[in-house]
Motif scaffolding. Structure first.
Motif, PDB file in Angstrom:
ATOM      1  N   ALA A  30       0.859  -1.192   0.000  1.00 15.31           N
ATOM      2  CA  ALA A  30       0.000   0.000   0.000  1.00 15.31           C
ATOM      3  C   ALA A  30       0.888   1.232   0.000  1.00 15.31           C
ATOM      4  O   ALA A  30       1.637   1.452   0.954  1.00 15.31           O
ATOM      5  CB  ALA A  30      -0.906  -0.002   1.226  1.00 15.31           C
ATOM      6  N   GLU A  79      -7.435  12.992   5.030  1.00 11.86           N
ATOM      7  CA  GLU A  79      -7.977  11.802   5.697  1.00 11.86           C
ATOM      8  C   GLU A  79      -8.203  12.059   7.176  1.00 11.86           C
ATOM      9  O   GLU A  79      -9.215  11.633   7.748  1.00 11.86           O
ATOM     10  CB  GLU A  79      -7.025  10.614   5.500  1.00 11.86           C
ATOM     11  CG  GLU A  79      -7.638   9.261   5.777  1.00 11.86           C
ATOM     12  CD  GLU A  79      -8.798   8.918   4.854  1.00 11.86           C
ATOM     13  OE1 GLU A  79      -9.682   8.147   5.281  1.00 11.86           O
ATOM     14  OE2 GLU A  79      -8.831   9.419   3.701  1.00 11.86           O
ATOM     15  N   THR A 106      -6.475  -4.136   9.803  1.00 17.81           N
ATOM     16  CA  THR A 106      -7.337  -3.032  10.242  1.00 17.81           C
ATOM     17  C   THR A 106      -8.750  -3.158   9.703  1.00 17.81           C
ATOM     18  O   THR A 106      -9.698  -2.643  10.303  1.00 17.81           O
ATOM     19  CB  THR A 106      -6.746  -1.683   9.795  1.00 17.81           C
ATOM     20  OG1 THR A 106      -6.523  -1.711   8.369  1.00 17.81           O
ATOM     21  CG2 THR A 106      -5.420  -1.415  10.497  1.00 17.81           C
ATOM     22  N   GLU A 107      -8.883  -3.878   8.578  1.00 13.79           N
ATOM     23  CA  GLU A 107     -10.210  -3.999   7.967  1.00 13.79           C
ATOM     24  C   GLU A 107     -11.180  -4.809   8.815  1.00 13.79           C
ATOM     25  O   GLU A 107     -12.402  -4.726   8.625  1.00 13.79           O
ATOM     26  CB  GLU A 107     -10.097  -4.614   6.575  1.00 13.79           C
ATOM     27  CG  GLU A 107      -9.616  -6.057   6.530  1.00 13.79           C
ATOM     28  CD  GLU A 107      -8.107  -6.209   6.544  1.00 13.79           C
ATOM     29  OE1 GLU A 107      -7.638  -7.350   6.349  1.00 13.79           O
ATOM     30  OE2 GLU A 107      -7.405  -5.204   6.743  1.00 13.79           O
ATOM     31  N   GLU A 131     -10.791  -0.167  11.631  1.00 13.10           N
ATOM     32  CA  GLU A 131     -11.509   0.415  10.489  1.00 13.10           C
ATOM     33  C   GLU A 131     -12.899  -0.196  10.333  1.00 13.10           C
ATOM     34  O   GLU A 131     -13.827   0.464   9.859  1.00 13.10           O
ATOM     35  CB  GLU A 131     -10.681   0.267   9.222  1.00 13.10           C
ATOM     36  CG  GLU A 131      -9.423   1.127   9.250  1.00 13.10           C
ATOM     37  CD  GLU A 131      -8.566   0.999   8.010  1.00 13.10           C
ATOM     38  OE1 GLU A 131      -9.057   0.434   6.999  1.00 13.10           O
ATOM     39  OE2 GLU A 131      -7.412   1.469   8.036  1.00 13.10           O
ATOM     40  N   ASN A 183     -17.821   3.874   8.441  1.00 13.24           N
ATOM     41  CA  ASN A 183     -17.881   2.640   7.663  1.00 13.24           C
ATOM     42  C   ASN A 183     -19.350   2.230   7.523  1.00 13.24           C
ATOM     43  O   ASN A 183     -19.833   1.307   8.172  1.00 13.24           O
ATOM     44  CB  ASN A 183     -17.078   1.546   8.375  1.00 13.24           C
ATOM     45  CG  ASN A 183     -16.896   0.324   7.513  1.00 13.24           C
ATOM     46  OD1 ASN A 183     -16.983   0.383   6.293  1.00 13.24           O
ATOM     47  ND2 ASN A 183     -16.646  -0.806   8.146  1.00 13.24           N
ATOM     48  N   GLU A 186     -16.726   4.089   3.019  1.00 11.02           N
ATOM     49  CA  GLU A 186     -15.446   3.603   3.526  1.00 11.02           C
ATOM     50  C   GLU A 186     -15.076   4.300   4.826  1.00 11.02           C
ATOM     51  O   GLU A 186     -15.444   5.458   5.061  1.00 11.02           O
ATOM     52  CB  GLU A 186     -14.333   3.805   2.501  1.00 11.02           C
ATOM     53  CG  GLU A 186     -13.984   5.232   2.186  1.00 11.02           C
ATOM     54  CD  GLU A 186     -12.764   5.325   1.275  1.00 11.02           C
ATOM     55  OE1 GLU A 186     -12.046   6.318   1.370  1.00 11.02           O
ATOM     56  OE2 GLU A 186     -12.547   4.388   0.485  1.00 11.02           O
ATOM     57  N   ARG A 227      -9.080   5.878   6.964  1.00  5.92           N
ATOM     58  CA  ARG A 227      -7.985   4.933   6.724  1.00  5.92           C
ATOM     59  C   ARG A 227      -6.974   5.010   7.869  1.00  5.92           C
ATOM     60  O   ARG A 227      -5.888   5.581   7.773  1.00  5.92           O
ATOM     61  CB  ARG A 227      -7.354   5.206   5.371  1.00  5.92           C
ATOM     62  CG  ARG A 227      -8.301   4.862   4.213  1.00  5.92           C
ATOM     63  CD  ARG A 227      -7.635   4.983   2.876  1.00  5.92           C
ATOM     64  NE  ARG A 227      -7.446   6.375   2.492  1.00  5.92           N
ATOM     65  CZ  ARG A 227      -6.869   6.763   1.348  1.00  5.92           C
ATOM     66  NH1 ARG A 227      -6.411   5.857   0.506  1.00  5.92           N
ATOM     67  NH2 ARG A 227      -6.753   8.048   1.066  1.00  5.92           N
ATOM     68  N   LEU A 278      -3.223   3.576   7.482  1.00  7.62           N
ATOM     69  CA  LEU A 278      -2.321   4.434   6.710  1.00  7.62           C
ATOM     70  C   LEU A 278      -1.981   5.714   7.469  1.00  7.62           C
ATOM     71  O   LEU A 278      -0.861   6.231   7.366  1.00  7.62           O
ATOM     72  CB  LEU A 278      -2.943   4.774   5.359  1.00  7.62           C
ATOM     73  CG  LEU A 278      -2.923   3.640   4.322  1.00  7.62           C
ATOM     74  CD1 LEU A 278      -3.712   4.030   3.078  1.00  7.62           C
ATOM     75  CD2 LEU A 278      -1.480   3.279   3.944  1.00  7.62           C
ATOM     76  N   HIS A 288      -9.711  -8.819   2.635  1.00  7.13           N
ATOM     77  CA  HIS A 288      -8.679  -7.995   2.018  1.00  7.13           C
ATOM     78  C   HIS A 288      -7.546  -8.860   1.479  1.00  7.13           C
ATOM     79  O   HIS A 288      -7.063  -8.658   0.353  1.00  7.13           O
ATOM     80  CB  HIS A 288      -8.149  -7.004   3.059  1.00  7.13           C
ATOM     81  CG  HIS A 288      -6.974  -6.192   2.602  1.00  7.13           C
ATOM     82  ND1 HIS A 288      -7.060  -5.261   1.593  1.00  7.13           N
ATOM     83  CD2 HIS A 288      -5.674  -6.178   3.021  1.00  7.13           C
ATOM     84  CE1 HIS A 288      -5.881  -4.692   1.416  1.00  7.13           C
ATOM     85  NE2 HIS A 288      -5.017  -5.239   2.266  1.00  7.13           N
TER      86      HIS A 288
END
Length: 458
Positions: free
Chosen positions: A26, A37, A94-95, A99, A105, A111, A114, A117, A317
């Protein structure tokens, strides 16, 4: 380490060409992207993202610091909770954690913030004058830590902060554990893992003794007698067996061994690479193995799992990463037989088709054969019993094959603590191992300080 594959050709292409396939998965955020963000965060008072973080990072707090351009403050807040905040920002799922809990979310906004990141941005752009944490006055106590992985080093760092001296015993030639040897190269590229270890050790008071393995040239009884406390962060080092004839044939090996060799290789072009490969498993390690062998030049890579896609332990993911790298995924197929060629080398595998019947996995009698030059098993790791055979170690209570601990990470033996993948509770995540080490250190500190105070004459 790769003796089983020495009959295979080396990777096609130069080392530099191959290295280009293992850059960051990423891309990092730019300063502008990070600012935009961070502005999306609502700084929730009850911060569900923080509740979802195994290491209790104040997510809203560090994002607010980024928004206010206080990058060092953001990084300090992260590292105070998780000294491996840099690697966790890259490898943490994190998904399914912070997150997934983010209030943005939702179907309307599509989404979450993030967070991973942003955490990486803070750590990568911090500029501390020296180590951000100072040691407390010396307690005169010395603690032994077995295993220099995330759990052991997290424990060592927190103990050092609290004023204790620590000796870490590590079986391999480098510290870092799975971060150094077991994570896909495109997730932690370059020397990031070692740079993070060096940063952690800069607090002082931590010595690492390499080449010392429990049950070989290190005794638990000796550690127990010599130190004020012992922490076991020994992980799960033994790859599970398929239990099939031909499992020792050239061309069949544990995925974790190949991943370790890949991570340590200075010349990727020297690695043996099959034209066709099978990976057996359903977790993130299986995905890491399949994607990396594909990036090294394998023409066909098939990941095979005995249940359905919905039962895979790999995150959605990770599965998408596999698909993006043209990894074929075959489900409802259980390993049945290793197929060998005329020279007794791996030529493929035969699988029996499966299905769920009355809630149980059953074999159907249908068969599937897949040709391959190499088979990599990624069916999980177990406890290596080698280090737990001495009389004292056998007194450790177990839950299944793992070490039993109480709510304060104390084993059944007074003065011996454990955490990370080797203990019963948990999800076998790096971030959770870090938390185990941190909490175990606090428990050790409280216990040995209480003992000292009780022994002090009045």
């Amino acid at each position: 380490m790769l003796d089983s594959l020495q009959h295979l050709p080396s990777a096609a292409g130069s080392s530099s060409e191959l290295a280009a396939h293992f850059t960051d998965l990423a891309p990092p955020l730019t300063a502008r992207q990070a600012a935009v963000e961070a502005a999306r965060c609502l700084y929730c008072y009850d911060a569900p993202c923080m509740n979802a973080c195994p290491t209790d990072i104040d997510v809203a707090g560090f994002i607010r610091n980024i928004h206010e351009q206080n990058i060092d403050g953001a990084a300090y807040g992260i590292l105070k909770a998780n000294i491996f905040g840099g690697s966790c920002s890259r490898v943490c799922p994190t998904e399914i954690l912070c997150e997934d809990a983010c209030v943005r979310n939702n179907p309307a906004e599509r989404e979450p913030v993030r967070i991973g990141l942003l955490q990486r941005y803070a750590i990568d752009h911090a500029h501390f004058n020296g180590h951000p944490f100072q040691r407390a006055p010396s307690t005169g106590k010395v603690v032994a830590v077995v295993g220099a992985g995330p759990a052991g080093l997290s424990c060592a760092h927190r103990l050092a902060m609290l004023g204790h001296d620590v000796v870490v015993y590590e079986a391999r030639e480098k510290a870092g554990g799975l971060n150094e040897y077991g994570i896909a190269r495109y997730k932690l590229p370059g020397d990031f893992a070692q740079a993070e270890v060096d940063f952690l050790l800069a607090i002082g008071g931590i010595e690492i003794a390499y080449g010392r393995k429990l049950g070989v040239n290190l005794s638990l009884a000796e550690l127990h007698a010599r130190y004020d406390a012992v922490f076991l962060g020994i992980g799960l080092g033994a790859s599970r067996a398929l239990g099939l004839t031909g499992e020792d044939a050239p061309g069949l090996m544990a995925a974790i061994d190949y991943i370790a060799a890949l991570r340590q290789a200075s010349d990727l072009a020297s690695l043996p690479v099959p034209r066709r490969a099978i990976v057996i498993g359903a977790g993130n390690t299986a995905i890491d193995m399949a994607v990396q062998i594909k990036r090294l030049g394998a023409a066909e890579v098939t990941l095979v799992y005995r249940r359905g896609m919905e039962s895979m332990s790999a995150t959605g993911h990770e599965i998408e990463i596999a698909k993006a790298n043209q990894v074929q995924i075959r489900t409802w197929a259980a390993p049945l037989e290793v197929l060998l060629d005329d020279t007794a080398k791996v030529a493929g595998m035969r699988f029996e088709q499966t299905r769920i019947e009355d809630g149980r996995l059953v074999r159907t009698g249908g068969y599937l054969e897949i040709a391959a030059d190499a088979v990599f098993k990624a069916i999980g790791q177990g406890m290596s019993e080698e280090g737990l055979q001495e009389p004292l170690a056998r007194e450790l209570s177990r839950e299944g094959e793992r070490i039993w601990i109480d709510e304060r990470f104390r084993t059944a033996l007074p003065g011996i603590y454990a955490g990370g993948d080797c203990v019963a509770p948990g999800q076998d995540l790096t971030v959770q191992a870090v938390q185990h080490g941190k909490l175990a250190a606090l428990s050790i500190h409280n216990d040995i300080q209480s003992t000292s105070e009780a022994a002090w004459p009045t």
